[in-house]
Structures are given as C-alpha cells and as structure tokens.
Design an enzyme around this catalytic site. Sequence first.
Site, PDB file in Angstrom:
ATOM      1  N   ASP A 259     -54.201   2.179  31.686  1.00 22.61           N
ATOM      2  CA  ASP A 259     -53.394   2.515  32.861  1.00 22.61           C
ATOM      3  C   ASP A 259     -53.000   3.987  32.762  1.00 22.61           C
ATOM      4  OD1 ASP A 259     -52.094   2.235  35.238  1.00 22.61           O
ATOM      5  OD2 ASP A 259     -50.602   0.810  34.531  1.00 22.61           O
ATOM      6  N   ASN A 264     -46.871   6.493  34.162  1.00 21.39           N
ATOM      7  CA  ASN A 264     -46.624   5.768  32.919  1.00 21.39           C
ATOM      8  C   ASN A 264     -46.255   6.709  31.777  1.00 21.39           C
ATOM      9  OD1 ASN A 264     -46.984   3.145  33.858  1.00 21.39           O
ATOM     10  ND2 ASN A 264     -49.194   3.229  33.580  1.00 21.39           N
TER      11      ASN A 264
END
Length: 390
Positions: A259, A264
């Site tokens: 991801d 993130n």
Amino acid sequence: MTAAPRPRTTTRDPEALTRGLTAWLGTRLPGARATHTTVPASNGMSSETLLFDIDRPVDGPGNHPDPPVRSCALRLAADPAAYTVFPRYDMARQYRTMRLVADRTDLPVPRTLWLEEDPAHLGAPFFVMERAAGRVPPDVMPYTYEGNWLHDGTDEERERLEAASVSVLARLHDQVPVREAEFLADDGSGHGTGNGNGTGNGTGNGTGNALQRHVAVQRAYYAWVVDGRPRSPVIERGFAWLAEHWPADPGETVLTWGDARIGNIVYDDAWEPAAVLDWEMAALGPRELDLGWMVYLHRFFQDLTEASGQPGLPGFLRRENIEGRYARLTGHTPRDMEFHTLYAALRQAIVMLRVAYRQVHFGEVPVPEDADALILHRDTLEAMIAGRYW
C-alpha cells in the site's frame, strides 16, 4: 466540494473496545489502563485503528515501572460482522513484516509492542505499536484539494516530501534480504499468495512466478467480491489486458510494501517521513508493484480533483519524476510501467467495488444495475486499457 457521508466500516462499540483493551492491557502491564481512546477520523476502510494512551501508576502495590511507551496505536482486524473489505486478516503476518523491516532497514517503522492473536479480548486479533507524532496527507478530503497542510505547502516543501517518499521505496527494496521475507509467499494454507488479504492458489517460485502469484490472488479476490453480486465488465477486461501485455522479464523479486502511498506515511515538521504505516498488503514481487501503486494512487486523487473543477497538484508525484528519482537512488530503471499502473488501477477498482457492495449490504445504496458505475475511476481504467491514458 463537500465530503460524502463516510461508508460504514464497523459494528463495534468504541466504549466496549476501550473496556476490553483496558482489561487486556492489565494482563501485559498490571495496573495499566487505556485512556484517551480515539478512532482517527481518517480511519481506513479495512483494518481498524484505535489510538490510546497508557496510564499506569508508578507507585503503590508492586511499584510498577513506567510502560514502554505512553502513546500507542492499535491495529485491529476488521469487524467480521461488517462485510469486510478483504476475506482474511493475518495480523501476525503484518506484525512480523513490520518487525522485519524495522530490523533490516533504516526506515522509520513504528516500534511494535505486543501481538494478540486470541480474538476473545476485542473480537479479533490485533497488535499494538508506538504512536508516531506528525502529519498524514488526508484521504478525506484528498490532499489534492485545497484546505490542507500538504496543498498549502510550497512547491519546494512538496518536492522534499516527494523525494523522501520515493526514497522509502528505494531503501525498502534494496535493504530487506528477500529470503527473510519468504513467509509472505504463503498464506498458511499451502497456497502461494501475492498478499495477505487474498485466497489465491498460484504456485511456484522465482521472479516471474512472484508476479503471477500476485495477479492470481487478485483474480481470486475479485471472484470473492462478486460472488452473489453483479460482475464488473471493466475489471474483467483489465485482467484480459494484463494477460495480453505480460512483461517479458518481470525483474527481481523484492519485499514490496503493498500500500505504497503517501497517505500511509506520517511526516514530521521538516516534511520527512516519521513513520511508515499499513503493511497489511505487503508481498513479494517486482519493484514496480510499489512504484505503480504510488504513481496511480496519486493520479486517482488528482483526476478526481480535476474532474471537480480544481487544479489539484499537477506538478506533484508525476510518473516521470517518481521513475527518475527511483532510478537514481537504486540504479534500477523502472520498466513495464503501463502494465503496473494499470494493474494498480485494477486493484483499486476491485477494492472500490467491494466497499460499494458493503454499502449495498448496509442499505446505504441500492443494488446497481451497472456494477462499473460503482468504480469512480472507471473512465481512467477504460482509457488505460485502450492505451489513451498516458
């Protein structure tokens, strides 16, 4: 532009979670309590995150020492009653991946504290890590829209953040010995996997097979998403395109983050990464899996922003800049990026379709006549398949 109501992601009671967390915490740190428990407004659509502080008296019976940290984050496997985004959640796998990356690289991975695999405490397995201070580029509303710290920054600050973010991928791919990440090639059932969220049955070893396994898992994931629901013609055309344009040489196998996007990463005041988060999609595969994801997930937000009439950040995280930075850092020139950016868009489409079907499940939207209408970037995916996007 105003944000749409956030889709439901859980049936859990936050107060009950806090009580269960405090009870569990006492088994690890006698006398400790979970306090100031909050659910982040930007909580993800998959696993749940709980932020809390540890309150533990240092005096009194037992003269307990200070806890290892005060501010914590808890990652809890998705609520099985809430029509989960993925078919399975292997928290031990994610915990092990974070420990491996922390041990073998210089990346700022949060310090992991405890893993609890018994679902009796909070209803599902979870792990606890140290909470990192800093800022995260928002997803809702996306950082490409006006009115957030990243958009309000200068071009020089965003360039610094971009360079540091690409460096995260370069260091991850170069520094982790792939043999130590081989546990990611198996989901525990004896079938090869491309990530910890799928149930695919691709098998075999080697570089090419790592990509084959990854795609096989996504095919299985798509089949799970549409089981009993309308199928998506554009997703199925995307898989056919991948088969027709398979890379002649997928390249070496590395540990990929999965991801790989700036949403993130927690950034400090100097616009540098302070923590790299969300490792549930980590997998073995070619470097371009992460590069394609970083390129496309930004384009996803940028395209939505431009479609709403705002300029977004057209000079930020451009494909050619990401590829050039990565090549200079690693000596590896990214290849087959049309394949990998389309694959990223395809994977995003499957996730979006599952999230939409969860809304159908909760009665938030009606069952669609056209499944493709549920995919916000349908036009982009169709343009990629037709060869007219880039």
